[in-house]
Design a protein around this motif. Sequence first.
Motif, short mmCIF file in Angstrom:
data_model
loop_
_atom_site.label_atom_id
_atom_site.label_comp_id
_atom_site.label_asym_id
_atom_site.label_seq_id
_atom_site.Cartn_x
_atom_site.Cartn_y
_atom_site.Cartn_z
N LEU A 374 0.83 -1.20 0.00
CA LEU A 374 0.00 0.00 0.00
C LEU A 374 0.86 1.25 0.00
N GLN A 375 1.90 1.26 0.83
CA GLN A 375 2.75 2.45 0.92
C GLN A 375 3.48 2.72 -0.39
N LEU A 382 1.28 9.96 -4.71
CA LEU A 382 1.35 11.25 -4.02
C LEU A 382 2.75 11.85 -4.05
N GLU A 383 3.56 11.39 -4.97
CA GLU A 383 4.96 11.82 -5.03
C GLU A 383 5.09 13.33 -5.12
N ASN A 384 4.21 13.97 -5.87
CA ASN A 384 4.31 15.41 -6.08
C ASN A 384 3.36 16.21 -5.20
N ILE A 394 -7.15 12.36 -5.79
CA ILE A 394 -6.07 11.46 -6.20
C ILE A 394 -6.29 10.05 -5.66
N VAL A 395 -6.57 9.94 -4.37
CA VAL A 395 -6.58 8.61 -3.74
C VAL A 395 -7.85 7.82 -4.05
N LEU A 507 -1.08 6.27 6.51
CA LEU A 507 -0.19 5.17 6.10
C LEU A 507 0.94 5.67 5.23
N ARG A 508 0.76 6.76 4.56
CA ARG A 508 1.87 7.32 3.81
C ARG A 508 2.93 7.91 4.75
#
Length: 542
Positions: A374-375, A382-384, A394-395, A507-508
């Motif tokens: 998941l991470q 979500l890198e940017n 986004i999610v 979780l990120r």
Amino acid sequence: MNALSDLLDSLRSIDPLYIVALIPAVVVLVHLVPWLVDRHGIRSYPGPWLAKFSDLWLGRVAAAGHRSEVVDEMHKKYGTFVRLAPNHLSIADPAALQIVYAHGNGSLKSDFYDAFVSIQRGVFNTRDRTAHTRKRKIVSHIFSQKSVLAFEPHIREYVKTIIQQWDRLTDLGAKGLHGSEGEGGWQGRDGRVWLDCLPWYNYLAFDIIGDLAFGSPFGMLLAAKDSAPVAKSHDKAISAYGKEDAKVDVIRIPAVQILNDRGEFSASMGVLPPWWRPYVKRFIPWYSKGGAAVRNLAGLAVAAVAKRLAEPSYRVDLLSKLQEGTDDDGNPMGREELTAEALTQLIAGSDTTSNSSCAITYYLAANPQCQEKLQKELDEALENADDVVASFEIVKRLPYLEAVINEALRLHSTSGIGLPRIVPEGGLTILGQTFPEGTVLSVPSYTIHRDKEVWGEDVEEYRPERWFERDPDAIQRTFNPFSYGPRACVGKNLANMELLVIISSLLRRYHFVLEHPDKPLYTKEGFLRKPTECKVGMKRRV
């Protein structure tokens, strides 16, 4: 009058010992005669012996706090059909779900829901079809996908607050420091902070729904404490609506605990016959405590709504939308009805979000390979992103995130009990069996979420990958976290948004492990199944 006097004289002449001896015989007849008459034709269906004659079996099971698990065991023992009470049959088959709760079948909610009424009936516990249609028309548009998008900024604000709190604790925990009891007694060791995450999810959910339903949070996240104001007098608080300088006297209560007590009380009271309920509340202390919880929770809503309506506000939230809503005749909700609906949203919106968030965290901590997968998906998506809180836009499209959440909702069915429905005029035919009008039927979500034909042989394992492997049509017909049909949860879209934003953001940012890896997720069930605790070790991800 002479005949009545003669009758009274005759009754007075009866020996009291004879009356005492007669009571057991009357009790036996009251329970035996309906079984012999078998008005609904369900005498032949198997189930616990006592359940054939009395509601006492289900009442005892519900009060013990593990109804879903016990009913599941009964289905394993007796099969698809299990008699839970003299006029209540549980049907553990996904096909029954589409019939018992279907649109247009005419079935009604049973008197189980009467036990959940406090201020007045809301959209959840209204049993009359016409009244429910009116209420749902007012409420449902609030929770459309388009409408709930307006709530995202409020949700993001409180997710950011819990991240700030957890950042502080992980920094202190990494230094090996320990916290006070006021913050749950967290401990720092091995580079992590060790804490029970359940209270924190409760604080988060209560502050979010407090903001949305009543215009301001309860302040639980910042205080790290279960505390909320409740009106001392319902009548005085309601009479203060719209008055300048009106003051509502309040006291503070542990709202999360009160909500838990209320759910356990109402769910166990609801399975008892209506004529039993006043005596049970009066003479059994456990039920008396639950009755006080119902009053306190109603007082919380009364105080919060009174405070909000006494202050000018231009916010877009649940309460403002409830105020704007009208029925087919153009009539808005009255003040008590408005308060009752706000209370419904508080109960539904806090319990489901906190319990589900806790269960998802538990399963990810218990399955590190799922957490890592998941991470990885979150890091790439979500890198940017320039905010610590993930964007719903986004999610909402991330497949593994959705599978992670759904798999937890399958195993930890927040609403796991079979919600009772009364068979309408004309009867219902299910799996070849016909049930006449008035029979009470239910389909237990906990059990059908463990149907091996649908989910595979490893139904007790947490494995999100099954959502990409199994028949999607069968899953669609069986997965039932928000109920089904016209009485399904109106807040489903809001709950989905909350879970997606909460789980992706936390979780990120953090890595979780269980303090006791071999310890299962213990639960206690009222109307909803709730974890009792979830102790994890948490550290900030690099």
